[in-house]
Write an enzyme that holds these catalytic residues in place. Structure first.
Site, mmCIF file in Angstrom:
data_model
loop_
_atom_site.group_PDB
_atom_site.id
_atom_site.type_symbol
_atom_site.label_atom_id
_atom_site.label_comp_id
_atom_site.label_asym_id
_atom_site.label_seq_id
_atom_site.Cartn_x
_atom_site.Cartn_y
_atom_site.Cartn_z
ATOM 1 C CB ALA A 1 -33.387 -12.816 -32.025
ATOM 2 N NE ARG B 1 -29.915 -12.045 -26.085
ATOM 3 C CZ ARG B 1 -29.526 -10.781 -25.969
ATOM 4 N NH1 ARG B 1 -28.268 -10.479 -25.882
ATOM 5 N NH2 ARG B 1 -30.414 -9.805 -25.937
ATOM 6 C CE1 TYR C 1 -30.508 -3.675 -37.450
ATOM 7 C CE2 TYR C 1 -31.093 -2.079 -39.146
ATOM 8 C CZ TYR C 1 -31.461 -3.059 -38.247
ATOM 9 O OH TYR C 1 -32.781 -3.425 -38.147
ATOM 10 C CB SER D 1 -34.166 -2.665 -41.567
ATOM 11 O OG SER D 1 -33.895 -1.311 -41.321
ATOM 12 C CD GLU E 1 -30.746 2.604 -41.094
ATOM 13 O OE1 GLU E 1 -29.555 2.612 -41.426
ATOM 14 O OE2 GLU E 1 -31.370 3.636 -40.803
#
Ligand code: GDD
Length: 342
Positions: A86, A33, A154, A130, A132
């Site tokens: 990213a 970025r 997330y 993930s 998660e």
């Protein structure tokens, strides 16, 4: 020479992956970025190497939302392998920044798959999913077949991205793999993740640069491994005959309290004298315990974690101590190290 493209090359995993691929004779392109700061400290050792930077390592500017710029970079490079690292990776911050997290992590992955569909020579894609996605799992340890029950924005974004990678693999024949990554840490970890925050504080307190450490939930249990091992798993996933999903974890679980204890012990300190709890650092909801079964990656990829939990925490704390000591002797810190509120 193979060509790899990494989004998120300046992060912990991106920088270790760049090291790994460059050692294995790849030409590496990274998407970064544009920010007002040019500091990309995790890649500094590569920038300094005249045989590497702008010879076998190239950086390109694009935001994940800037589809035209991304498409142009992808078509221009025609990479063999694409590692999409990213995204907004802080679970706690995904609560106040829910839309941004979902846009970057969920829709960002979909946009990338759409670009891949249109490419003449399609790269192989690695997507870092993930633990998660399992949220509050009903079974322990989790494996590739455990149902998704995410408990954070997330986790929801990662669940979407994981599933859409599978859908595009099945519908369009893309070589696209998910790696279900459990927590992985190192001295290059961002300072607002709990391992680095704790190890840095223990070292700073030992050196008299900080007086206390403010933390959230000490009872949460995670499966913590060493980041370079996980990066090797990413590469292995893309070297197979067929695209598939693999889970990467150590199979051991430890609490945040144990992590604190080990880091402060490494500095000969008693943590109880320095740690304060702050309820604002507790998340509205989160997995209480996560632990993964990496049997598939072990059997099919020959993957193994190389570092014990204690070795990992010692390594991060000692590296932190050495770098803070060096910084302190070069440039004395006036107000001490600021308290990290994430
Ligand atoms: N960050 C942070 N800061 N976490 C704290 C703190 C604190 O002050 N105090 C307690 N914790 C607890 C969190 O509530 C969580 O249970 C645990 O420490 C680990 O937090 P993080 O290091 O922020 O990692 P994470 O588990 O939320 O997420 C990481 O691992 C995931 C894979 O399981 C990130 O790397 C994610 O991007 C990754 O997907």
């Amino acid at each position: 020479m193979k060509l790899a493209l990494i989004t998120g090359i300046t992060g912990q995993d991106g920088s270790y992956l760049a090291d790994y691929l460059l050692t294995n004779d790849y030409e590496v392109h990274g998407v970064v970025r544009r920010t007002s700061s040019l500091e990309r400290s995790r890649l500094a050792h590569l920038f300094k190497n005249p045989d590497i930077y702008n010879k076998r390592l190239f950086l390109h500017y694009a935001d994940l939302e800037d589809i035209t710029a991304l498409r142009r970079i992808f078509l221009g490079i025609q990479a063999d392998e694409l590692y999409h690292l990213a995204g907004q990776s802080h679970v706690g911050l995904s609560f106040p920044m829910a839309e941004m997290t979902c846009d970057l992590t969920a829709i960002g992955t979909l946009r990338l798959l759409e670009i891949m569909r249109d490419m003449p020579g399609k790269p192989r894609l690695f997507h870092p999913s993930s633990s998660e996605i399992f949220g509050q799992p009903k079974s322990f340890p989790q494996n590739e077949d455990t149902p998704y029950l995410p408990t954070s924005p997330y986790g929801c974004a990662k669940a979407f991205a994981t599933q859409i990678v599978k859908v595009y693999r099945d519908c369009y024949g893309l070589f696209a793999c998910n790696g279900i990554m459990y927590n992985h840490e190192s001295p290059r970890r961002g300072e607002n993740f709990v391992s680095r925050k704790i190890c840095r504080a223990a070292a700073a307190i030992k050196l008299g640069l900080q007086s206390k450490l403010v933390l959230g939930n000490l009872d949460a249990e995670r499966d913590w491994g060493y980041a370079p091992d996980y990066v090797r798993g990413m590469w292995l996933s893309l070297q197979q005959q067929k695209a598939d999903d693999y889970l990467f974890a150590t199979g051991e679980t430890h609490s945040v309290r144990e992590l604190v204890d080990l880091a402060f012990n490494a500095m000969d300190l008693k943590w109880e004298s320095y740690v304060e709890l702050d309820t604002t650092l507790f998340r509205p909801s989160e997995p209480l315990r996560l632990v993964g079964n990496a049997s598939k990656a072990k059997h099919e990829l020959g993957w193994m974690p190389s570092c014990s939990f204690q070795e990992l925490i010692n390594l991060i704390t000692r590296t932190e101590f050495d770098s803070l000591q060096q910084l302190g002797s070069e440039r004395p810190l006036s107000g001490g190290i600021a308290f990290n509120r994430t």
